[in-house]
Design a protein around this motif. Structure first.
Motif, mmCIF file in Angstrom:
data_model
loop_
_atom_site.group_PDB
_atom_site.id
_atom_site.type_symbol
_atom_site.label_atom_id
_atom_site.label_comp_id
_atom_site.label_asym_id
_atom_site.label_seq_id
_atom_site.Cartn_x
_atom_site.Cartn_y
_atom_site.Cartn_z
ATOM 1 N N ALA A 7 10.693 4.677 -8.832
ATOM 2 C CA ALA A 7 9.592 3.842 -9.298
ATOM 3 C C ALA A 7 8.446 4.737 -9.744
ATOM 4 N N ILE A 8 7.574 4.167 -10.540
ATOM 5 C CA ILE A 8 6.336 4.840 -10.900
ATOM 6 C C ILE A 8 5.216 4.077 -10.230
ATOM 7 N N PHE A 9 4.398 4.775 -9.492
ATOM 8 C CA PHE A 9 3.340 4.155 -8.718
ATOM 9 C C PHE A 9 1.983 4.655 -9.155
ATOM 10 N N LYS A 10 1.010 3.819 -9.006
ATOM 11 C CA LYS A 10 -0.372 4.275 -9.068
ATOM 12 C C LYS A 10 -0.826 4.287 -7.629
ATOM 13 N N ILE A 78 3.141 -0.662 -7.676
ATOM 14 C CA ILE A 78 4.380 -0.343 -8.391
ATOM 15 C C ILE A 78 4.180 -0.708 -9.857
ATOM 16 N N MET A 79 4.051 0.314 -10.694
ATOM 17 C CA MET A 79 3.792 0.130 -12.120
ATOM 18 C C MET A 79 5.086 -0.115 -12.901
ATOM 19 N N GLU A 80 6.157 0.542 -12.491
ATOM 20 C CA GLU A 80 7.479 0.398 -13.120
ATOM 21 C C GLU A 80 8.532 0.634 -12.053
ATOM 22 N N PHE A 100 2.873 -4.131 -4.227
ATOM 23 C CA PHE A 100 2.151 -3.011 -3.644
ATOM 24 C C PHE A 100 2.508 -2.846 -2.178
ATOM 25 N N PHE A 101 2.169 -1.667 -1.646
ATOM 26 C CA PHE A 101 2.294 -1.418 -0.201
ATOM 27 C C PHE A 101 1.322 -0.294 0.164
ATOM 28 N N GLY A 102 1.023 -0.165 1.451
ATOM 29 C CA GLY A 102 0.162 0.896 1.932
ATOM 30 C C GLY A 102 -1.317 0.556 1.966
ATOM 31 N N GLU A 103 -1.662 -0.691 1.715
ATOM 32 C CA GLU A 103 -3.081 -1.074 1.617
ATOM 33 C C GLU A 103 -3.863 -0.840 2.908
ATOM 34 N N LEU A 104 -3.190 -0.931 4.048
ATOM 35 C CA LEU A 104 -3.913 -0.742 5.314
ATOM 36 C C LEU A 104 -4.347 0.706 5.516
#
Length: 108
Positions: A7-10, A78-80, A100-104
């Motif tokens: 995946a490509i993430f920001k 998750i951008m792609e 998304f994940f990891g917001e905490l």
């Protein structure tokens, strides 16, 4: 839990690392941030500011991104592509573009 797959993430981190990004991807990140509960009350000006603080990362298929019990290091949009959430070796969720994940970890 472990997040793996291509995946490509920001990634947004509390350190506010500036990035270089094109306006199309910045617009996508702003739309995605609007769906993250801790950012949902912000107007587009502030969301743009938050989006510009992220870094884009690409992960290869099968690469571990985050492991349960390790110190979190940012919000991932998750951008792609897609990723799997695994508990031991069992897949417990699949996440794709716009999720998304990891917001905490931003609250630490």
């Amino acid at each position: 839990m472990t997040f793996t797959n291509h995946a490509i993430f920001k990634r947004l981190t509390p350190e506010r690392v500036p990035i270089l990004t094109d306006s199309r991807k910045s617009g996508q990140a702003i739309e995605m941030l609007q769906r993250v509960p801790i950012f949902s009350g912000l107007n587009k000006k502030y969301l743009k500011n938050v989006a510009e603080k992220g870094t884009e990362q690409t992960f290869e298929a099968g690469q571990t991104i985050v492991r349960e019990g390790e110190l979190g290091f940012g919000l991932f949009l998750i951008m792609e592509g897609a990723t799997e959430v695994r508990k031991s070796s069992k897949v417990v969720a699949k996440l794709g573009r716009g999720q998304f994940f990891g917001e905490l970890s931003l609250l630490d």
